[in-house]
Design a protein around this motif. Structure first.
Motif, short mmCIF file in Angstrom:
data_model
loop_
_atom_site.label_atom_id
_atom_site.label_comp_id
_atom_site.label_asym_id
_atom_site.label_seq_id
_atom_site.Cartn_x
_atom_site.Cartn_y
_atom_site.Cartn_z
N PHE A 13 0.84 -1.20 0.00
CA PHE A 13 0.00 0.00 0.00
C PHE A 13 0.88 1.25 0.00
CE2 PHE A 13 -2.33 3.41 1.98
CZ PHE A 13 -3.66 3.25 1.60
N PHE B 184 -3.47 -0.30 6.68
CA PHE B 184 -3.23 -0.29 5.25
C PHE B 184 -3.36 -1.69 4.63
CE2 PHE B 184 -0.26 3.65 5.62
CZ PHE B 184 -1.36 4.45 5.85
N ARG C 9 -10.45 -2.64 0.74
CA ARG C 9 -10.84 -1.39 0.09
C ARG C 9 -12.34 -1.20 0.17
NH1 ARG C 9 -12.86 -1.06 -5.22
NH2 ARG C 9 -12.90 1.06 -6.03
N LEU D 144 -12.61 2.18 2.16
CA LEU D 144 -12.19 3.17 1.16
C LEU D 144 -12.50 4.59 1.61
CD1 LEU D 144 -11.14 3.92 -1.66
CD2 LEU D 144 -13.43 3.49 -2.55
N ARG E 226 -10.57 5.59 4.84
CA ARG E 226 -9.14 5.79 4.62
C ARG E 226 -8.89 7.11 3.89
NH1 ARG E 226 -6.93 0.22 3.85
NH2 ARG E 226 -7.81 0.28 1.77
N ARG E 227 -9.73 7.39 2.92
CA ARG E 227 -9.61 8.65 2.19
C ARG E 227 -9.80 9.83 3.14
NH1 ARG E 227 -13.10 7.78 -2.29
NH2 ARG E 227 -14.83 8.43 -0.97
N TRP F 249 -8.45 8.64 -6.51
CA TRP F 249 -8.21 7.86 -5.29
C TRP F 249 -8.78 6.45 -5.43
CZ3 TRP F 249 -5.62 9.42 -0.85
CH2 TRP F 249 -5.68 8.54 0.22
N ASP F 250 -10.00 6.36 -5.98
CA ASP F 250 -10.65 5.06 -6.14
C ASP F 250 -9.84 4.15 -7.04
OD1 ASP F 250 -12.63 6.12 -4.60
OD2 ASP F 250 -14.15 6.20 -6.17
N GLU G 171 -6.76 2.86 -5.10
CA GLU G 171 -7.15 1.83 -4.14
C GLU G 171 -7.52 0.53 -4.85
OE1 GLU G 171 -7.62 1.49 -0.80
OE2 GLU G 171 -7.64 3.48 0.11
#
Length: 264
Positions: free
Chosen positions: A102, A133, A137, A141, A144-145, A171-172, A175
């Motif tokens: 990650f 980490f 996801r 997700l 974490r964002r 970002w997506d 991930e």
């Protein structure tokens, strides 16, 4: 025919011996300082055992960089990013490995070490999870964002803040790329198996419950390195290796090709 290579102890190296010795030194594993995390306390032998060289090869990352993520940097006050499972040996666990995967992915996108370190520390505290980490996801997700956006704002890291707070599609995609080839435990949401090269070698995985986490054939549960070593000893004969291991020639060929592909 006895298939001694199928036994996980067939692939023990110095790093696995170090970790096993640290476990054996205590009659009460729960009190072992090197094994603080509860999943590891439950069964340390299922944690996966990797040396820095193993991890560097699997992740295709230089060893000195990995050592900094794991141990911090001696010439600065900066501590490690990963909260290691085996703190008093060179050994890296499977979940440590997944976290480093990650970290490397986000470093390639320009996220600073300071932001990654602060985000890891914050997520560990907020989620009460030593390996934030290595979490799925699908479930984490958004959380974490959000952690990265908050930390980046505090650190004045505008690039990461923009990525986490405004450019959600980017970002997506990052991930999703990290999660590719990883299976997650539905109960813990933690990574439990990884296919390093899923498109090229869909039958080869890294699973801490098989051969101490060495890359291995899924169905046969035999480390690819053991097959490759015998293939070299047999002068490159696929048939003789297949006969010795009592597996198909296609399985031998896949294991050998995987080892050659990842050798450098």
């Amino acid at each position: 025919m006895v298939r001694e290579c199928a036994c996980p102890f067939y692939v023990l190296g110095d790093d696995r011996l170090d970790a096993l010795a640290s476990i054996a030194d205590s009659s009460d594993i729960a009190k072992e300082a090197a094994l603080e995390h509860s999943p590891i306390n439950a069964d340390p032998l299922l944690a996966g055992f990797y040396s820095p060289a193993d991890a560097a090869r699997l992740l295709q990352v230089a060893s000195p960089k990995l050592r900094g993520w794991l141990n911090g940097w001696g010439n600065s006050a900066a501590g490690p990013i990963v909260d290691r499972d085996f703190k008093h040996s060179r050994t890296i666990s499977f979940l440590d490995l997944m976290e480093m995967r990650f970290i490397e992915a986000f470093r390639r996108q320009g996220v600073s070490m300071q932001t990654l370190r602060a985000a890891a520390a914050r997520a560990r505290k907020e989620w009460d999870q030593p390996h934030p980490f290595a979490l799925s996801r699908a479930r984490y997700l958004t959380d974490r964002r959000s952690v990265f956006a908050q930390v980046a704002e505090q650190q004045g890291d505008r690039m990461t803040w923009d990525m986490a707070s405004g450019q959600h599609e980017m970002w997506d995609v990052i991930e999703a790329t990290i999660a590719k080839g990883v299976e997650f435990d539905p109960a813990s949401e933690l990574a439990r198996r990884w296919y390093p090269l899923p498109a090229e070698f869909p039958k080869i995985s890294v699973d801490p419950a098989v051969a101490f986490g060495k890359p291995a054939l899924i169905d046969e549960r035999i480390p690819t390195a053991a097959i490759h070593r015998m293939w070299k000893a047999e002068g490159g004969s696929i048939r003789r290796v297949a006969d010795a291991f009592e597996i198909s020639e296609d399985a031998v060929r896949a294991a050998v090709e995987y080892e050659i592909t990842t050798a450098n």
